[in-house]
Enzyme design. Structure first.
Site, short mmCIF file in Angstrom:
data_model
loop_
_atom_site.label_atom_id
_atom_site.label_comp_id
_atom_site.label_asym_id
_atom_site.label_seq_id
_atom_site.Cartn_x
_atom_site.Cartn_y
_atom_site.Cartn_z
N GLU A 1 53.31 -32.05 -20.42
CA GLU A 1 53.06 -31.77 -21.83
C GLU A 1 52.76 -32.99 -22.78
O GLU A 1 51.95 -32.54 -23.67
CB GLU A 1 54.22 -31.04 -22.42
CG GLU A 1 54.58 -29.74 -21.53
CD GLU A 1 55.62 -30.27 -20.59
OE1 GLU A 1 56.24 -29.48 -19.73
OE2 GLU A 1 56.18 -31.39 -20.60
N ASP B 1 64.16 -26.75 -20.53
CA ASP B 1 65.23 -27.09 -20.80
C ASP B 1 66.05 -26.19 -21.77
O ASP B 1 65.75 -26.11 -22.97
CB ASP B 1 65.18 -28.44 -21.46
CG ASP B 1 64.67 -29.55 -20.42
OD1 ASP B 1 64.71 -29.39 -19.21
OD2 ASP B 1 64.19 -30.63 -20.73
N ASP C 1 57.54 -31.37 -12.63
CA ASP C 1 58.07 -31.58 -14.06
C ASP C 1 56.91 -32.03 -14.97
O ASP C 1 56.01 -32.76 -14.63
CB ASP C 1 59.38 -32.40 -13.92
CG ASP C 1 60.30 -31.70 -15.16
OD1 ASP C 1 59.73 -31.10 -15.93
OD2 ASP C 1 61.38 -32.34 -15.21
#
Length: 750
Positions: free
Chosen positions: A418, A482, A415
């Site tokens: 970024e 998400d 995950d």
């Protein structure tokens, strides 16, 4: 980024140097270099105080031409750079007397005008694909003294632009401004987790801008008849890739930047997560697994999300002792239930993690220009960032994950990746912070993927990654991030996946039911059908569980039906995985990829093809109505046998146990036995089913080690097999015949 104020003027403070004509051309070592002053040279004195733009052409691979535009060339190259797999074929360079220079690679030619205004045409044969026109190239300085290089390539009247990463807006990028800059922005904004500075067109070419830093695209916006791309600095490198079809463009692009790896068969099955902020322990997890088994819901992977570790300790890779006092024993007990295990990780090290002090001491965390560890409080209190440009830091990080593999973990959800600082930091290898912002995801996912590949005996690996850039397709699988739990978000997720597929990524997944909030039963059931007809399928949410019985009993039945359907498609999906690995063609395909010349198909963004044979149109309405487009021919519904014709749009109502799922005419689809989990043995219970097979049609297909040939002639359908002695069947409609001596024959009515 825009630099002009309408057609005639620049924005305040902006100046643009443009090549006006060619002064000199040089060739050496397979390259052609053009020197173009920024105004005409009428006399010798005109060369004084006159900037020159240098443009160099080369060819890293056949049918690909590289273009490098430079103003000043004295800057230090700090990297990083995208990997380019170069074969460096010898170009053909020709200059007819007094005519333009022709620089050719395979079937692609750059025609550089040597007289008159600056012009470069990119041609396939005699057809101009796109052009750099007299005002296209620019070396720009803005009012703040910043420097940029831009290029503008012409767009034909009916040309459509696709790709640029996983973008959740309209699939066709014409009319959009796209900044390739990785951001954690969800699926409802113009930001994207996976930015890829590559676009393809349905006009026979694609363009890869080989810069890992911010690349700004103006697709028919700065000038409506051009695609503009610009980068900060004094140079711009891009590659024009000739198709002629979108499939061939993707094949050549992924040959340059890397092909998707193979993934293990078990990864195609259903994944179930703890969800993000829910409460769970071993008892909870076991109850989920037992509940799936009791309801005969096939499950392949169980995933532990963030709170398998203690709060404020992400990441220390230590199981929360209050919830999981016996991790290795627990994993062994869970795996006895027949599932693989995935756990959540990220590359951020919280200050309370024991690894923070260790990483600081060893110099494995990114530092500021003052020499301190770079830290902030967003996401985890006082978190630092692993410096993957340091080989020792990579090994250190991987060694912590290896402990988990030894405990029984099979896969990692990589995950984040970024939120990477782009200024004020120093990387171990001296990389430019702005260029490392997007590229960090590549190093992070590569580190984890290569660990898994090296630790698995068969060399196969799979991760669940959120961030990526060009080349990231080498380390599958990626999921859409998400999203909200609504029909609108389901549609935006699909657009993101289709856009990513047209950016070179072979596999893709998404959170079934949506991540944020709790879906109502209708959204969950419709999303389940879509999710289980994606390359990879995961039940995952934020603050609520995604076990199907949490919604209603029908949700259980829908999950069971489509999970079994996907397992029965494993012989077909395995073929598609091999194709993605071998040629870079994705498993989930936008309509334009298979039907680039069908004007009704090129703009469709609410459906896709699973491979080249199955058309899937998810249902986005509570009332079950679906509008979908079928290209030419008679298509057969895979579940009901209903036949509909194209080319035309259809509007039908479907129950929760169905959706538009149509088989392309002229197909032989390999169906498996569809047991409890994805099997490596794709010959088990194999049935070859033919759909709308006309006289003269012939298909060759591979299923595992076996090779099948199916042909219809004078009303007789004949199938033969090589490389197997296993039993198999041939089917058309309701008629089935078992193979005898590796041959099956069906006489069909005319």
């Amino acid at each position: 980024m825009k630099f002009t104020d309408g057609y005639w003027q620049t924005l305040p403070g902006v100046s643009i140097l443009k090549p006006r004509a060619v002064d000199q051309i040089e060739t050496a070592e397979g390259k052609l270099t053009v020197f173009a002053p920024t105004s005409p040279l009428r006399r010798r004195g005109d060369s004084l105080n006159r900037p020159v733009i240098t443009v160099t052409f080369d060819t890293p691979a056949e049918d690909v031409i590289g273009v490098r535009i430079e103003h000043f060339t004295g800057g230090r190259d700090r990297g990083p750079h995208f990997m380019i797999n170069r074969t460096d074929p010898a170009p053909v360079i020709d200059q007819p007397d007094g005519g333009p220079v022709m620089f050719s690679s395979g079937r692609l030619t750059a025609r550089i005008a040597t007289e008159g205004d600056w012009t470069v045409d990119f041609l396939a044969g005699d057809t101009v694909l796109t052009s750099s026109t007299p005002n296209s190239v620019g070396a720009i300085t803005d009012g703040a003294g910043r420097h940029f290089i831009r290029e503008q390539l012409s767009l034909g009247i009916d040309d459509h632009v696709y790709g640029l990463g996983e973008r959740f807006g309209p699939l066709i990028k014409n009319g959009q401004t796209v900044d390739c800059w990785n951001a954690d922005g969800g699926t409802a904004t113009e930001q994207a987790y996976k930015n890829v500075p590559f676009y393809l067109t349905d006009a026979g070419y694609g363009v890869f801008v080989a810069h890992p830093d911010l690349v700004s695209f103006e697709v028919g916006t700065e000038v409506v008849s051009r695609t503009q791309f610009s980068v900060a600095g004094q140079s711009l490198q891009y590659y024009v890739i000739y198709g002629p079809t979108p499939k061939e463009i993707l094949t050549k692009y992924t040959a340059l930047t890397g092909r998707p790896a193979r993934v293990p068969a078990w990864s195609y099955g259903l994944w179930l997560s703890t969800s993000f902020t829910t409460d769970y322990d071993e008892r909870t997890v076991s109850s989920f697994l037992d509940g799936m088994a009791e309801r005969e819901l096939p499950l392949s992977v169980f995933h532990f999300d963030c709170f398998w570790m203690r709060q404020f300790h992400w990441c220390d890779f230590i199981w929360d002792p209050a919830m999981f006092p016996d991790p290795a024993g627990m994993l062994e007990r869970l795996k006895q239930k027949g599932v693989r295990i995935s756990v959540w990780i990220n590359p951020y090290i919280a200050q309370r993690s024991a690894l923070f002090a260790e990483g600081k001491e060893l110099g494995f965390l990114v530092r500021t220009t003052e020499g301190d560890v770079w830290q902030w409080d967003l996401w985890q209190a006082g978190m630092g960032l692993v410096d993957f440009t340091n080989p020792d830091a990579r090994d250190w990080y991987a060694s912590k994950l290896k402990v988990l593999l030894d405990q029984g973990v099979d896969a990692f959800k990589t995950d984040f990746g970024e939120r990477i600082p782009s200024e004020g930091v120093v990387w171990h290898d001296g990389s430019d912070p702005a260029r490392m912002h997007n590229y960090y995801a590549q190093l992070y996912n590569e580190c984890v993927f290569e660990l898994l590949r090296s630790e698995r005996g068969d060399g196969e690996a799979v991760i669940f990654a959120r961030s990526a850039t060009a080349g990231g397709q080498q380390f599958p699988v990626h999921w859409g991030g998400d999203c909200e739990s609504t029909f609108a978000s389901m549609a935006e997720s699909l657009r993101g996946g289709l856009s990513l597929a047209l950016s070179g990524f072979g596999y893709w997944s998404h959170d079934i039911g949506g991540f944020e909030g709790t879906p109502d039963p209708a959204v969950f059931k419709r999303w389940t059908a879509f999710g289980l007809l994606s390359s990879h399928s995961r039940l995952h949410g934020s603050s609520s569980y995604r076990v199907p019985w949490a919604f209603d009993e029908e949700a259980v039945e829908v999950t069971r039906k489509f999970a079994r359907l996907k397992l029965s498609l494993m012989p077909y999906l395995a073929q598609l995985g091999e194709e993605a690995h071998a040629s870079g063609i994705p498993i989930m395909r936008p309509m334009v990829l298979e039907f680039p010349h069908d004007r009704g198909a090129v703009a469709v963004q609410t459906q896709y093809l699973l491979g080249d044979r199955l058309l899937v149109a998810p249902v986005f309405r509570a009332d079950g109505r679906a509008d979908f487009y079928l290209p030419e021919g008679t298509w057969t519904h895979a579940l009901t046998g209903e036949r509909l014709s194209g080319p035309r749009w259809h509007s039908e109502v479907y129950g929760f146990d169905s959706l538009p799922l149509f088989v392309r005419p002229g197909t032989v689809l390999p169906w498996g036995a569809g047991r409890d989990r994805p099997a490596d043995d794709h010959l088990d219970g194999l049935t070859l089913q033919a759909y709308e097979f006309a006289d003269g049609d012939q298909v060759e297909l591979e299923v595992g080690p076996a090779r099948f040939s199916v042909r219809r002639e004078q009303g007789t359908l004949t199938a033969t097999a090589r490389g197997t002695d296993r039993p198999w069947r041939l089917r058309v409609g309701d008629r089935v015949v078992a193979a005898s001596e590796n041959r099956a024959v069906l006489d069909l009515p005319g």
